[in-house]
Scaffold this motif. Structure first.
Motif, PDB file in Angstrom:
ATOM      1  N   ASP A 137      62.677  30.965  31.597  1.00 57.01           N
ATOM      2  CA  ASP A 137      62.517  29.633  31.016  1.00 57.01           C
ATOM      3  C   ASP A 137      61.599  29.636  29.802  1.00 57.01           C
ATOM      4  OD1 ASP A 137      60.065  30.066  32.139  1.00 57.01           O
ATOM      5  OD2 ASP A 137      60.049  28.270  33.401  1.00 57.01           O
ATOM      6  N   GLY A 138      61.173  30.837  29.379  1.00 54.74           N
ATOM      7  CA  GLY A 138      60.325  30.944  28.196  1.00 54.74           C
ATOM      8  C   GLY A 138      58.841  30.870  28.482  1.00 54.74           C
ATOM      9  N   SER A 139      58.466  30.648  29.721  1.00 51.50           N
ATOM     10  CA  SER A 139      57.046  30.564  30.062  1.00 51.50           C
ATOM     11  C   SER A 139      56.475  31.949  30.347  1.00 51.50           C
ATOM     12  CB  SER A 139      56.854  29.652  31.283  1.00 51.50           C
ATOM     13  OG  SER A 139      57.497  30.199  32.423  1.00 51.50           O
ATOM     14  N   SER A 140      55.164  32.004  30.518  1.00 46.22           N
ATOM     15  CA  SER A 140      54.480  33.271  30.728  1.00 46.22           C
ATOM     16  C   SER A 140      54.521  33.696  32.191  1.00 46.22           C
ATOM     17  CB  SER A 140      53.020  33.143  30.274  1.00 46.22           C
ATOM     18  OG  SER A 140      52.946  32.823  28.897  1.00 46.22           O
ATOM     19  N   TRP A 141      54.278  34.985  32.399  1.00 46.85           N
ATOM     20  CA  TRP A 141      54.152  35.519  33.753  1.00 46.85           C
ATOM     21  C   TRP A 141      52.733  35.304  34.242  1.00 46.85           C
ATOM     22  CZ3 TRP A 141      58.803  37.264  35.394  1.00 46.85           C
ATOM     23  CH2 TRP A 141      59.712  37.745  34.457  1.00 46.85           C
ATOM     24  N   LYS A 142      52.591  35.157  35.528  1.00 46.29           N
ATOM     25  CA  LYS A 142      51.255  35.087  36.144  1.00 46.29           C
ATOM     26  C   LYS A 142      51.119  36.280  37.085  1.00 46.29           C
ATOM     27  CE  LYS A 142      50.758  30.074  35.769  1.00 46.29           C
ATOM     28  NZ  LYS A 142      49.753  30.162  34.689  1.00 46.29           N
ATOM     29  N   ILE A 143      50.144  37.133  36.789  1.00 43.79           N
ATOM     30  CA  ILE A 143      49.938  38.368  37.535  1.00 43.79           C
ATOM     31  C   ILE A 143      48.591  38.316  38.232  1.00 43.79           C
ATOM     32  CG2 ILE A 143      49.821  40.886  37.377  1.00 43.79           C
ATOM     33  CD1 ILE A 143      52.527  39.767  36.545  1.00 43.79           C
ATOM     34  N   GLY A 144      48.606  38.544  39.529  1.00 43.83           N
ATOM     35  CA  GLY A 144      47.366  38.520  40.298  1.00 43.83           C
ATOM     36  C   GLY A 144      46.609  39.833  40.177  1.00 43.83           C
ATOM     37  N   ILE A 145      45.303  39.758  40.111  1.00 42.54           N
ATOM     38  CA  ILE A 145      44.440  40.941  40.065  1.00 42.54           C
ATOM     39  C   ILE A 145      43.861  41.163  41.462  1.00 42.54           C
ATOM     40  CG2 ILE A 145      42.412  42.015  39.010  1.00 42.54           C
ATOM     41  CD1 ILE A 145      44.755  41.534  37.094  1.00 42.54           C
ATOM     42  N   GLN A 146      44.073  42.358  41.991  1.00 49.76           N
ATOM     43  CA  GLN A 146      43.674  42.680  43.352  1.00 49.76           C
ATOM     44  C   GLN A 146      42.167  42.555  43.569  1.00 49.76           C
ATOM     45  OE1 GLN A 146      45.436  43.644  46.197  1.00 49.76           O
ATOM     46  NE2 GLN A 146      43.476  43.684  47.258  1.00 49.76           N
ATOM     47  N   GLY A 151      41.822  36.828  41.071  1.00 47.95           N
ATOM     48  CA  GLY A 151      42.124  35.974  39.935  1.00 47.95           C
ATOM     49  C   GLY A 151      43.519  36.237  39.412  1.00 47.95           C
ATOM     50  N   VAL A 152      43.878  35.547  38.343  1.00 46.18           N
ATOM     51  CA  VAL A 152      45.232  35.599  37.791  1.00 46.18           C
ATOM     52  C   VAL A 152      45.162  35.726  36.275  1.00 46.18           C
ATOM     53  CG1 VAL A 152      47.412  34.346  37.542  1.00 46.18           C
ATOM     54  CG2 VAL A 152      46.114  34.171  39.677  1.00 46.18           C
ATOM     55  N   VAL A 153      46.017  36.599  35.710  1.00 42.24           N
ATOM     56  CA  VAL A 153      46.168  36.661  34.258  1.00 42.24           C
ATOM     57  C   VAL A 153      47.522  36.066  33.889  1.00 42.24           C
ATOM     58  CG1 VAL A 153      44.628  38.591  33.792  1.00 42.24           C
ATOM     59  CG2 VAL A 153      47.004  39.048  34.396  1.00 42.24           C
ATOM     60  N   THR A 154      47.554  35.345  32.796  1.00 38.64           N
ATOM     61  CA  THR A 154      48.783  34.734  32.285  1.00 38.64           C
ATOM     62  C   THR A 154      49.181  35.476  31.022  1.00 38.64           C
ATOM     63  OG1 THR A 154      48.125  32.578  33.183  1.00 38.64           O
ATOM     64  CG2 THR A 154      49.841  32.579  31.509  1.00 38.64           C
ATOM     65  N   GLU A 204      30.702  40.860  40.516  1.00 40.98           N
ATOM     66  CA  GLU A 204      30.602  40.191  39.228  1.00 40.98           C
ATOM     67  C   GLU A 204      31.806  40.595  38.378  1.00 40.98           C
ATOM     68  OE1 GLU A 204      25.724  39.994  38.920  1.00 40.98           O
ATOM     69  OE2 GLU A 204      26.832  41.483  37.761  1.00 40.98           O
ATOM     70  N   VAL A 205      32.326  39.627  37.611  1.00 41.75           N
ATOM     71  CA  VAL A 205      33.513  39.859  36.796  1.00 41.75           C
ATOM     72  C   VAL A 205      33.139  39.688  35.322  1.00 41.75           C
ATOM     73  CG1 VAL A 205      35.868  39.108  36.279  1.00 41.75           C
ATOM     74  CG2 VAL A 205      35.015  39.016  38.642  1.00 41.75           C
ATOM     75  N   TYR A 206      33.393  40.729  34.532  1.00 49.49           N
ATOM     76  CA  TYR A 206      33.109  40.714  33.101  1.00 49.49           C
ATOM     77  C   TYR A 206      34.427  40.811  32.345  1.00 49.49           C
ATOM     78  CZ  TYR A 206      28.238  41.613  34.368  1.00 49.49           C
ATOM     79  OH  TYR A 206      26.966  41.515  34.901  1.00 49.49           O
ATOM     80  N   LEU A 233      39.622  33.035  37.267  1.00 48.56           N
ATOM     81  CA  LEU A 233      39.032  33.483  38.523  1.00 48.56           C
ATOM     82  C   LEU A 233      39.374  32.476  39.614  1.00 48.56           C
ATOM     83  CD1 LEU A 233      37.119  35.593  39.859  1.00 48.56           C
ATOM     84  CD2 LEU A 233      35.227  34.066  39.290  1.00 48.56           C
ATOM     85  N   THR A 234      39.885  32.962  40.741  1.00 51.18           N
ATOM     86  CA  THR A 234      40.315  32.058  41.812  1.00 51.18           C
ATOM     87  C   THR A 234      39.584  32.290  43.132  1.00 51.18           C
ATOM     88  OG1 THR A 234      42.118  33.580  42.432  1.00 51.18           O
ATOM     89  CG2 THR A 234      42.623  31.847  40.820  1.00 51.18           C
ATOM     90  N   HIS A 235      38.800  33.367  43.221  1.00 52.17           N
ATOM     91  CA  HIS A 235      38.129  33.709  44.482  1.00 52.17           C
ATOM     92  C   HIS A 235      36.654  33.316  44.408  1.00 52.17           C
ATOM     93  CE1 HIS A 235      36.927  35.829  48.072  1.00 52.17           C
ATOM     94  NE2 HIS A 235      38.161  36.281  48.265  1.00 52.17           N
ATOM     95  N   GLU A 236      36.204  32.530  45.374  1.00 55.22           N
ATOM     96  CA  GLU A 236      34.848  31.981  45.328  1.00 55.22           C
ATOM     97  C   GLU A 236      33.753  33.018  45.532  1.00 55.22           C
ATOM     98  OE1 GLU A 236      34.863  30.532  50.019  1.00 55.22           O
ATOM     99  OE2 GLU A 236      34.833  29.064  48.390  1.00 55.22           O
ATOM    100  N   ASP A 237      34.103  34.197  46.056  1.00 57.44           N
ATOM    101  CA  ASP A 237      33.084  35.220  46.279  1.00 57.44           C
ATOM    102  C   ASP A 237      32.693  35.964  45.004  1.00 57.44           C
ATOM    103  OD1 ASP A 237      33.056  34.587  48.934  1.00 57.44           O
ATOM    104  OD2 ASP A 237      34.207  36.335  49.594  1.00 57.44           O
ATOM    105  N   PHE A 238      33.467  35.760  43.943  1.00 57.90           N
ATOM    106  CA  PHE A 238      33.216  36.474  42.698  1.00 57.90           C
ATOM    107  C   PHE A 238      32.646  35.499  41.651  1.00 57.90           C
ATOM    108  CE2 PHE A 238      36.243  38.966  44.982  1.00 57.90           C
ATOM    109  CZ  PHE A 238      35.958  40.284  44.648  1.00 57.90           C
ATOM    110  N   LYS A 239      31.862  36.044  40.731  1.00 54.02           N
ATOM    111  CA  LYS A 239      31.268  35.222  39.676  1.00 54.02           C
ATOM    112  C   LYS A 239      31.511  35.855  38.315  1.00 54.02           C
ATOM    113  CE  LYS A 239      27.617  33.275  42.600  1.00 54.02           C
ATOM    114  NZ  LYS A 239      26.169  33.118  42.811  1.00 54.02           N
TER     115      LYS A 239
END
Length: 342
Positions: free
Chosen positions: A207-216, A227-230, A317-319, A330-336
């Protein structure tokens, strides 16, 4: 070097397929098999997707594996490891060429001649063990990418001192790029290639939209994302301490080995995800920057064009490099999320 207790974890999950509006015109078809020491899955969104499309894609993988696997007796890499200076096929030449490039830019932290050390530890095999200090020192002496020269005119490899190649840290990326090119040549312009966690998207969604890929999440079960990258057409490759490992006593030894110390890389990182145009670059860079550590690796990626990275530390921690900050949620509450200090 890459990717034991053969817990080979798929570090990225594809979250979205076609939308309902496209199901009338596009069919989602997947096929999977075990190659390259991992589960390989190809998903195509198209019209009249035939079985032959998947057969062709898997044949590409089989053929490249047969030439570059150090575990195949008659492969080109096995011949090189026996001391033979041979003319290389196009695929083997390109993989070694790129491997030498990353060996050079990392100043040997990534080294395609690391096979003696990989074989000694045996992580991911039934012979996995923690070697003695003496065994490790002997293996280190045999590691040096500078003992290899490629002749572009003849496609020959010249070996100046006995070496053993292990292209496991970069070959899957090349394979993914070749499968992507094959699919596009066969008018399969919307697809996802998953080589045991090396993800490469082909085109955009139908449909022309982006993919959403989850990061383990490197601290949780497979399929648990932090989290998820678009993204559009991109590669996402992750290296982490959770992918393959050996446990002895109360200590865990992961598979990313340091060619200088002979032991698993020790730093603050739990995983690194590389977002790039080509999967071969993502494959090589994920190991390179993991070995560099957070600060050096972060600065290195920021100096590259069209490459970004997600660094996850053992402290959760996520950089994010500048480009990754725009496409990662970022979707997981344990990470900052944290900012690098300037």
């Amino acid at each position: 070097m890459k990717k034991i207790m053969v817990v080979l974890m798929v570090c990225l999950m594809v979250l979205n397929g076609c939308t309902k509006d496209n199901t009338q015109d596009y069919t989602k078809v997947s096929n999977q098999t075990y190659l390259l020491g991992t589960l390989v899955k190809v998903t195509v969104y198209g019209k009249d997707v035939s079985k032959e499309v998947f057969n062709g894609a898997f044949d590409i993988i089989k053929n490249i594996e047969a030439t570059v696997s150090k575990n195949e007796d008659n492969s080109e890499v096995s011949q090189i490891n026996k001391g033979q200076e041979i003319s290389l096929s196009e695929s083997t030449y390109k993989i070694i060429e790129k491997g030498l490039y990353y060996s050079q830019v990392s100043k040997g932290k990534f080294d395609i001649t690391i096979a003696p050390l990989v074989n000694l530890w045996g992580i991911g095999t039934k012979n996995a063990k923690v070697p003695s200090h003496e065994e490790i020192q002997e293996a280190i002496k045999k590691i040096n990418y500078k003992h290899i020269t490629l002749d572009q005119k003849t496609n020959k490899i010249q070996i100046h001192q006995p070496i053993e190649l292990d292209l496991g840290a970069i070959a899957k990326g090349y394979v993914a790029d070749e499968v992507s090119a094959y699919l596009m040549e066969h008018n399969m312009g919307h697809a996802i290639i998953n080589l045991g966690g090396n993800i490469l998207t082909v085109g955009e969604k139908p449909d022309g939209s982006s993919w959403k890929i989850g990061i383990q999440n490197p601290f949780d079960a497979r399929g648990t994302k932090l989290g998820v990258v678009t993204i559009g057409q991109k590669s996402v490759v992750t290296s982490g301490i959770y992918e393959r490992y050996l446990e002895e006593g109360d200590k865990q030894y992961h598979h990313i080995l340091d060619p200088f110390t002979g032991y698993p890389v020790e730093n603050e990182l739990a995983s690194v995800s590389i977002i790039s145009n080509l999967s071969i670059d993502g494959d090589g860079l994920s190991t390179v920057v993991f070995s560099m550590g957070l600060e050096e690796g972060f600065d290195f990626i920021e100096g590259l064009d069209e490459v970004d990275a997600i660094f996850v530390t053992k402290d959760k921690e996520v950089y994010l490099t500048s480009g990754a900050d725009e496409i990662f949620m970022l979707t997981h509450e344990d990470f900052k999320k944290k900012q690098m200090k300037k």
